[in-house]
Design a protein around this motif. Structure first.
Motif, PDB file in Angstrom:
ATOM      1  N   UNK A 124       0.837  -1.212   0.149  1.00  0.00           N
ATOM      2  CA  UNK A 124      -0.038  -0.125  -0.032  1.00  0.00           C
ATOM      3  C   UNK A 124       0.922   1.344   0.203  1.00  0.00           C
ATOM      4  N   UNK A 125       1.899   1.052   0.828  1.00  0.00           N
ATOM      5  CA  UNK A 125       2.658   2.621   0.670  1.00  0.00           C
ATOM      6  C   UNK A 125       3.564   2.736  -0.383  1.00  0.00           C
ATOM      7  N   UNK A 126       3.805   1.569  -1.183  1.00  0.00           N
ATOM      8  CA  UNK A 126       4.546   1.600  -2.492  1.00  0.00           C
ATOM      9  C   UNK A 126       3.699   2.058  -3.544  1.00  0.00           C
ATOM     10  N   UNK A 136      12.554  -1.643  -8.535  1.00  0.00           N
ATOM     11  CA  UNK A 136      13.065  -2.698  -8.199  1.00  0.00           C
ATOM     12  C   UNK A 136      13.605  -3.083  -6.780  1.00  0.00           C
ATOM     13  N   UNK A 137      13.994  -1.864  -6.180  1.00  0.00           N
ATOM     14  CA  UNK A 137      14.648  -2.118  -4.920  1.00  0.00           C
ATOM     15  C   UNK A 137      13.381  -2.078  -4.005  1.00  0.00           C
ATOM     16  N   UNK A 138      12.251  -1.394  -4.178  1.00  0.00           N
ATOM     17  CA  UNK A 138      11.183  -1.412  -3.535  1.00  0.00           C
ATOM     18  C   UNK A 138      10.409  -2.733  -3.458  1.00  0.00           C
ATOM     19  N   UNK A 139      10.218  -3.314  -4.636  1.00  0.00           N
ATOM     20  CA  UNK A 139       9.743  -4.647  -4.900  1.00  0.00           C
ATOM     21  C   UNK A 139      10.625  -5.759  -3.915  1.00  0.00           C
ATOM     22  N   UNK A 140      12.010  -5.455  -4.104  1.00  0.00           N
ATOM     23  CA  UNK A 140      12.909  -6.578  -3.396  1.00  0.00           C
ATOM     24  C   UNK A 140      12.561  -6.383  -1.906  1.00  0.00           C
ATOM     25  N   UNK A 172       3.872   5.659  -5.774  1.00  0.00           N
ATOM     26  CA  UNK A 172       3.998   5.447  -7.086  1.00  0.00           C
ATOM     27  C   UNK A 172       5.412   4.448  -7.347  1.00  0.00           C
ATOM     28  N   UNK A 173       5.588   3.716  -6.512  1.00  0.00           N
ATOM     29  CA  UNK A 173       6.983   3.036  -6.591  1.00  0.00           C
ATOM     30  C   UNK A 173       6.887   1.505  -6.610  1.00  0.00           C
ATOM     31  N   UNK A 174       5.445   1.094  -7.424  1.00  0.00           N
ATOM     32  CA  UNK A 174       5.330  -0.295  -7.616  1.00  0.00           C
ATOM     33  C   UNK A 174       6.371  -0.921  -8.532  1.00  0.00           C
ATOM     34  N   UNK A 175       6.908   0.059  -9.576  1.00  0.00           N
ATOM     35  CA  UNK A 175       7.719  -0.328 -10.654  1.00  0.00           C
ATOM     36  C   UNK A 175       9.209  -0.435 -10.267  1.00  0.00           C
TER      37      UNK A 175
END
Length: 226
Positions: free
Chosen positions: A81-83, A92-96, A87-90
């Motif tokens: 939800x925070x990502x 890579x570091x956020x996903x990892x 607008x950071x769902x794309x």
């Protein structure tokens, strides 16, 4: 670094067996511990308690995996939800981070990351060539995070993407299993935080790098034949 939570305890017989199995599997190996030992460690007088609740060893192993995956769902939901709001769902570091960081909160009754050692063994037993498949049904938030990662590395064949994901898992699990305590068993937060951040950046680089020509059927240049 997330606040260190108190170890999970439960009066439920099945949960006690799961948590006892995780610790013993981590120390003695999934095949190296008897079901009777697990029952005794869980405080069960019935030596066949594991068979009663789970049937066979493989079912108990899967139960440990599923139990911990379910525990991480709420945290992963918050991070997703925070990502999304940022607008950071794309990214890579956020996903990892979403995939791996919730594991920091999985502490056993002794205050250790037994799950890290257990999961290393589990992955060796249950890895598939299909991306994101690890022997069982994954909860929705980890499934969403893995789908985001797969979209981020869409240029990779499925088996390569899965191999990189498994390699990333081992990189992260190593940092948990080997670097969270010093020789006296004390937390080393500052050193650990730096090592953790470096490891996560390595995971991003290794997971997202382009596929070398040799892996897509092309002959690498300047390689002599014997």
């Amino acid at each position: 670094m997330p606040t260190r939570k108190r170890p999970v305890r439960s009066d439920d017989a099945k949960t006690r067996l799961i948590l006892a199995a995780e610790i013993l599997f981590a120390k003695g190996g999934i095949e190296g511990v008897s079901l009777r030992e697990i029952a005794a460690a869980a405080g069960q007088r019935n030596h066949h308690a594991v068979q009663y609740h789970f049937g066979i060893r493989d079912t108990l192993v899967q139960a440990v995996f599923d139990y911990r995956m379910d525990q991480m769902e709420a945290k992963r939901g918050e991070m997703l939800r925070a990502a999304r709001e940022a607008d950071r769902l794309g990214d890579a570091r956020t996903i990892i981070d979403i995939i791996f960081l919730p594991q920091l909160e999985l502490i056993d009754a002794h205050g250790d990351h037994s799950y890290a050692n257990f999961l290393c063994q589990y992955l060796l037993r249950n890895s598939d060539t299909e991306f994101g498949r690890f022997g069982g049904h994954l909860p929705p938030h980890i499934g969403e995070a893995l789908a985001l990662l797969r979209a981020r590395i869409h240029f990779l064949p499925d088996e390569v993407a899965q191999r990189r994901l498994i390699t990333a898992c081992f990189m992260f699990l190593n940092i948990l299993a080997a670097h969270t305590r010093d020789a006296e068993g004390q937390r080393i937060d500052r050193k650990f935080s730096a090592a953790l951040d470096d490891t996560l950046n390595q995971i991003v680089a290794a997971t997202c790098m382009p596929l070398a020509a040799a892996h897509i059927g092309q002959e690498p240049k300047n390689v002599s034949r014997a």
